[in-house]
Design a protein around this motif. Structure first.
Motif, PDB file in Angstrom:
ATOM      1  N   ASP A 132       0.825  -1.204   0.000  1.00 53.17           N
ATOM      2  CA  ASP A 132       0.000   0.000   0.000  1.00 53.17           C
ATOM      3  C   ASP A 132       0.861   1.257   0.000  1.00 53.17           C
ATOM      4  O   ASP A 132       0.575   2.232  -0.711  1.00 53.17           O
ATOM      5  N   LEU A 133       1.906   1.262   0.813  1.00 54.37           N
ATOM      6  CA  LEU A 133       2.839   2.382   0.806  1.00 54.37           C
ATOM      7  C   LEU A 133       3.736   2.370  -0.430  1.00 54.37           C
ATOM      8  O   LEU A 133       4.304   3.396  -0.803  1.00 54.37           O
ATOM      9  N   ASP A 134       3.880   1.194  -1.039  1.00 54.76           N
ATOM     10  CA  ASP A 134       4.796   0.989  -2.165  1.00 54.76           C
ATOM     11  C   ASP A 134       6.220   1.358  -1.768  1.00 54.76           C
ATOM     12  O   ASP A 134       6.918   2.092  -2.461  1.00 54.76           O
ATOM     13  N   LEU A 135       6.640   0.819  -0.618  1.00 54.04           N
ATOM     14  CA  LEU A 135       7.985   1.034  -0.100  1.00 54.04           C
ATOM     15  C   LEU A 135       8.600  -0.295   0.305  1.00 54.04           C
ATOM     16  O   LEU A 135       7.903  -1.187   0.804  1.00 54.04           O
ATOM     17  N   ALA A 136       9.908  -0.400   0.118  1.00 54.19           N
ATOM     18  CA  ALA A 136      10.680  -1.534   0.629  1.00 54.19           C
ATOM     19  C   ALA A 136      11.988  -0.990   1.188  1.00 54.19           C
ATOM     20  O   ALA A 136      12.568  -0.052   0.629  1.00 54.19           O
ATOM     21  N   THR A 137      12.438  -1.561   2.296  1.00 57.00           N
ATOM     22  CA  THR A 137      13.685  -1.119   2.928  1.00 57.00           C
ATOM     23  C   THR A 137      14.641  -2.297   3.066  1.00 57.00           C
ATOM     24  O   THR A 137      14.230  -3.425   3.347  1.00 57.00           O
ATOM     25  N   TYR A 138      15.939  -2.010   2.880  1.00 57.49           N
ATOM     26  CA  TYR A 138      16.981  -3.037   2.964  1.00 57.49           C
ATOM     27  C   TYR A 138      18.042  -2.619   3.974  1.00 57.49           C
ATOM     28  O   TYR A 138      18.342  -1.419   4.109  1.00 57.49           O
TER      29      TYR A 138
END
Length: 278
Positions: A123-129
């Motif tokens: 929904d946010l269209d975010l990914a963190t690494y």
């Protein structure tokens, strides 16, 4: 204003008159171009991003690159993070399920996104690494370090710079590829807890480098790119600074070419995503 450098809100509410830089802003920007200040800012933006792509190492007769986007790098004071759009990460994992032999890189560094994933939200269209300084350096990038976390988002009418690695410019030959880093300056036209937006206006963009933007340029691949606010850029009484404030997740091909970014206020210092306004 726009430039392309060789290496690798509701849209209906935005009109041409309320989203282009003002004549005063354009005049000041032209003076900054002449002094060499804007090219320096461009280079800084480029170095806090890298192309994120996957490829078929066995393909010989056609392009080996299968897909990709952009990743940007930030140091929150707690952790070194790589940031991209969730749909970029999902596209890679779907491709990997179909073909487990695919390779993946950020810049020149071999990367395994699933192993480095901290959090993702469609929904946010975010990914963190989770990443290290060594990995960023291998990718040809460095980590942006804001004065405080999270950084304050841009405000309406602020000048912002957006940068990423579009796929319309990839040239592959003899097992290697060349990519263009694209960056443009626009006027912030919408700020909320959920979105930052800027209008690109490709058809009327003003070049300030060797190339202007083609109205037909496919901007696919810029998802995951960086949106930076140029704080106090035109205020002679304050120190100007460039600050990463959002991660690009959507670029519209219609009307004013609205670019949407998710504000970094949606990312906790440890890389976990903040899914509600509360």
């Amino acid at each position: 204003m726009s430039n392309c450098e060789r290496t690798e809100v509701e849209e209906d509410s935005v009109t041409s008159s309320d989203s282009t830089p003002t004549s005063e802003q354009l005049g000041a920007l032209r003076r900054l171009v002449d002094t060499g200040f804007i090219p320096t800012v461009e280079q800084t933006l480029k170095e806090l991003t890298a192309p994120f792509f996957w490829y078929d190492p066995d393909r010989r007769t056609r392009s080996r690159t299968m897909g990709g986007g952009t990743v940007c790098f930030v140091q929150t004071g707690v952790r070194f993070l790589g940031l991209t759009a969730a749909h970029v990460h999902r596209a890679f994992t779907r491709a990997l399920e179909r073909d487990p032999g695919l390779g993946c890189q950020i810049g020149g560094y071999s990367f395994r996104p699933v192993e480095h994933l901290i959090d993702i939200d469609d929904d946010l269209d975010l990914a963190t690494y989770r990443l290290s300084e060594i990995q960023a350096n291998a990718a040809g990038a460095y980590f942006h370090s804001p004065p405080a976390w999270p950084p304050e988002p841009s405000e309406d009418d602020d000048l912002v710079m957006v940068g990423g690695w579009p796929w319309g410019s990839v040239v592959e030959q003899a097992g290697s590829s060349t990519r263009d880093f694209l960056h443009f300056i626009g006027r912030s036209v919408g700020t909320s807890n959920n979105n930052l937006s800027v209008a690109l206006h490709r058809s009327t963009s003003i070049p300030y480098g060797s190339q202007s933007l083609s109205p037909d340029l496919n901007l696919g691949g810029m998802s995951g790119g960086a949106m930076c606010v140029l704080r106090h850029l035109l205020n002679p009484n304050k120190i100007a600074r460039q600050e990463l404030v959002g991660v690009v997740y959507e670029l519209s091909p219609r009307l004013s070419d609205l670019t949407l970014a998710r504000p970094l206020t949606r990312i906790a210092a440890d890389g976990r995503l903040i899914r509600s306004d509360g």
